[in-house]
Design an enzyme around this catalytic site. Structure first.
Site, PDB file in Angstrom:
ATOM      1  N   GLY A  55       0.839  -1.186   0.000  1.00 44.25           N
ATOM      2  CA  GLY A  55       0.000   0.000   0.000  1.00 44.25           C
ATOM      3  C   GLY A  55       0.868   1.228   0.000  1.00 44.25           C
ATOM      4  O   GLY A  55       2.093   1.150  -0.175  1.00 44.25           O
ATOM      5  N   GLY A  58       3.010   0.912   3.410  1.00 46.72           N
ATOM      6  CA  GLY A  58       3.955  -0.153   3.700  1.00 46.72           C
ATOM      7  C   GLY A  58       3.705  -1.397   2.875  1.00 46.72           C
ATOM      8  O   GLY A  58       2.799  -1.450   2.057  1.00 46.72           O
ATOM      9  N   ASP A 171     -10.186   6.060   6.140  1.00 43.95           N
ATOM     10  CA  ASP A 171      -9.687   5.499   4.878  1.00 43.95           C
ATOM     11  C   ASP A 171     -10.403   4.185   4.559  1.00 43.95           C
ATOM     12  O   ASP A 171      -9.772   3.193   4.185  1.00 43.95           O
ATOM     13  CB  ASP A 171      -8.164   5.291   4.985  1.00 43.95           C
TER      14      ASP A 171
HETATM   15  P1  ATP Z   1      -2.769   2.150   1.953  1.00 47.31           P
HETATM   16  O1  ATP Z   1      -2.383   2.148   0.512  1.00 47.31           O
HETATM   17  O2  ATP Z   1      -4.250   2.022   2.155  1.00 47.31           O
HETATM   18  O3  ATP Z   1      -2.132   3.231   2.708  1.00 47.31           O
HETATM   19  P2  ATP Z   1      -1.072   0.554   3.611  1.00 47.31           P
HETATM   20  O4  ATP Z   1       0.280   0.732   2.996  1.00 47.31           O
HETATM   21  O5  ATP Z   1      -1.345   1.323   4.846  1.00 47.31           O
HETATM   22  O6  ATP Z   1      -2.219   0.779   2.567  1.00 47.31           O
HETATM   23  P3  ATP Z   1      -2.417  -1.823   4.437  1.00 47.31           P
HETATM   24  O7  ATP Z   1      -3.699  -1.336   3.868  1.00 47.31           O
HETATM   25  O8  ATP Z   1      -2.369  -1.970   5.910  1.00 47.31           O
HETATM   26  O9  ATP Z   1      -1.182  -0.979   3.909  1.00 47.31           O
HETATM   27  O10 ATP Z   1      -2.079  -3.236   3.759  1.00 47.31           O
HETATM   28  C1  ATP Z   1      -1.888  -3.346   2.340  1.00 47.31           C
HETATM   29  C2  ATP Z   1      -2.512  -4.653   1.864  1.00 47.31           C
HETATM   30  O11 ATP Z   1      -1.887  -5.758   2.554  1.00 47.31           O
HETATM   31  C3  ATP Z   1      -4.011  -4.790   2.172  1.00 47.31           C
HETATM   32  O12 ATP Z   1      -4.825  -4.189   1.182  1.00 47.31           O
HETATM   33  C4  ATP Z   1      -4.165  -6.308   2.210  1.00 47.31           C
HETATM   34  O13 ATP Z   1      -4.262  -6.829   0.899  1.00 47.31           O
HETATM   35  C5  ATP Z   1      -2.847  -6.772   2.835  1.00 47.31           C
HETATM   36  N1  ATP Z   1      -2.971  -6.900   4.304  1.00 47.31           N
HETATM   37  C6  ATP Z   1      -2.819  -5.912   5.215  1.00 47.31           C
HETATM   38  N2  ATP Z   1      -2.987  -6.363   6.465  1.00 47.31           N
HETATM   39  C7  ATP Z   1      -3.260  -7.680   6.353  1.00 47.31           C
HETATM   40  C8  ATP Z   1      -3.558  -8.721   7.321  1.00 47.31           C
HETATM   41  N3  ATP Z   1      -3.583  -8.472   8.615  1.00 47.31           N
HETATM   42  N4  ATP Z   1      -3.810  -9.965   6.843  1.00 47.31           N
HETATM   43  C9  ATP Z   1      -3.796 -10.213   5.511  1.00 47.31           C
HETATM   44  N5  ATP Z   1      -3.512  -9.298   4.554  1.00 47.31           N
HETATM   45  C10 ATP Z   1      -3.259  -8.034   4.967  1.00 47.31           C
END
Ligand code: ATP
Ligand code: MG
Length: 332
Positions: A55, A58, A171
């Site tokens: 994402g 991260g 979000d």
């Molecule tokens: P964003 O682009 O929304 O900022 P981010 O970088 O904060 O995203 P997350 O949304 O926390 O990251 O996680 C990215 C992806 O990883 C999620 O869309 C999902 O596909 C996968 N993911 C995240 N947490 C988990 C989990 N606990 N179990 C399984 N898959 C997960």
């Protein structure tokens, strides 16, 4: 559709951000209290098995504990990460703990602990995100109404739990709603969530311009309007866009194929009509639910409590809708 126009770590779009001074995440993020050495886990205890998702904030890995083989998700923040940011995300998750509708955080590994990475150790949700289910394997999946009702019911239960603890997610979108193989939906990614100040009227200062543009509510584009808006309404809007997207099999607020620039998104969200669903594409209950979530005027938008009682959610056949969601996840 690649919806990469985001406003989390802004401003490549060169717009001025008058973030309210009170849009803090949490006072005194407990970095020291959550150091990797303080809990039962250390970062070196885990072996990375696969990438679960990437994402804006991260990369998330599937990991296994070397001794017990228990599996978790490890969210490693980009660029080494900011231990304060990880601690803030973990703090919000701790406030929201003890709900089957919210992903659990087991530990935080700050960069200072030696690995050079800042990471959150999370409960592993084995079916992935609703975004990945919707994308399917090479072909878009259209969620049947029964499955949508289950998604809505469980996401609303998660939001009710969060809002009762003064946590606003900010979000909500398909990629931030995870689903288990058993058909359990969990709210995830608290990277820009915030804890509302408890003083009277404090909730009105937080409808900030942060989040994923495509899922942001109209009032968040309006620097004056958002000062009066209850930020919890933004979570309802995000859920409405999510349900409509899962129904249509694509991002719903722009015509198919249109480039999701900031200007196109802002116009569609603030001034555009909702897409016309063909006759027979959705029941009256589902149409009513989506309309209640997507009222542009935030003062007229339904609250989470009202939506939980909406016939689309409250009137669903619980066993059938859970089964429909499970089947969809199994087929993804
Ligand atoms: P964003 O682009 O929304 O900022 P981010 O970088 O904060 O995203 P997350 O949304 O926390 O990251 O996680 C990215 C992806 O990883 C999620 O869309 C999902 O596909 C996968 N993911 C995240 N947490 C988990 C989990 N606990 N179990 C399984 N898959 C997960
Ligand atoms: Mg995310």
């Amino acid at each position: 559709m690649a919806l990469t126009v985001r406003q989390r770590r802004l401003p490549q779009l060169h717009i001025s951000l008058d973030l309210p001074s009170c849009s803090f995440r949490c006072p005194n993020p407990p970095v020291a209290a959550t150091a990797s050495t303080s809990g039962e886990f250390r970062a070196s205890d885990f072996e990375r098995l696969a990438v679960l998702g990437r994402g804006n904030g991260g990369t998330v890995y599937k990991v296994a504990h070397r001794r017990t083989s228990a599996q978790y998700a490890l969210k490693v923040l980009h660029g080494g990460g900011d231990p304060g940011a990880a601690a803030a995300e973990a703090d919000v998750l701790r406030r929201a703990a003890d709900s089957p509708y919210v992903v659990r955080c087991h530990s935080v590994f700050p960069a200072a602990s030696g690995s050079g990475e800042t990471a959150l150790l999370l409960e592993l949700v084995d079916g992935g995100s609703l975004d990945s289910v919707r994308r399917g394997v090479g072909v878009s999946v259209f969620f049947p109404e029964a499955a949508l009702a289950e998604v809505a019911a469980q996401a609303l239960a998660g939001l009710a739990h969060l809002h009762a603890r003064r946590v606003v997610h900010r979000d909500i979108k398909p990629a931030n709603l995870l689903v288990s193989g058993a058909g359990g939906v969990k709210v995830a990614d608290f990277g820009i969530a915030m804890v509302l100040p408890s003083r009277a009227g404090g909730e009105r200062c937080a409808a900030a311009y942060e989040g994923t543009v495509a899922y942001m509510s109209p009032e968040r584009f309006d620097s004056e309007g958002r000062a009066d808006a209850d930020p919890r309404g933004a979570d309802v809007w995000g859920l409405g866009v999510t349900v409509l997207e899962l129904l249509m099999g694509r991002y719903p607020l722009l015509p198919a194929g249109q480039k999701p620039t900031w200007a196109a998104l802002m116009c569609a969200i603030c001034f555009g009509e909702l897409p016309a669903l063909p006759e027979g594409a959705a029941s009256t209950e589902l149409r009513g639910f989506i309309a209640a979530c997507l009222r542009k005027d935030h003062t007229k938008r339904a609250s989470v409590a009202e939506l939980i009682k909406h016939p689309f959610v409250a009137g669903r056949n619980m066993a059938a809708s859970r089964l429909a969601l499970r089947r969809l996840v199994a087929g993804a």
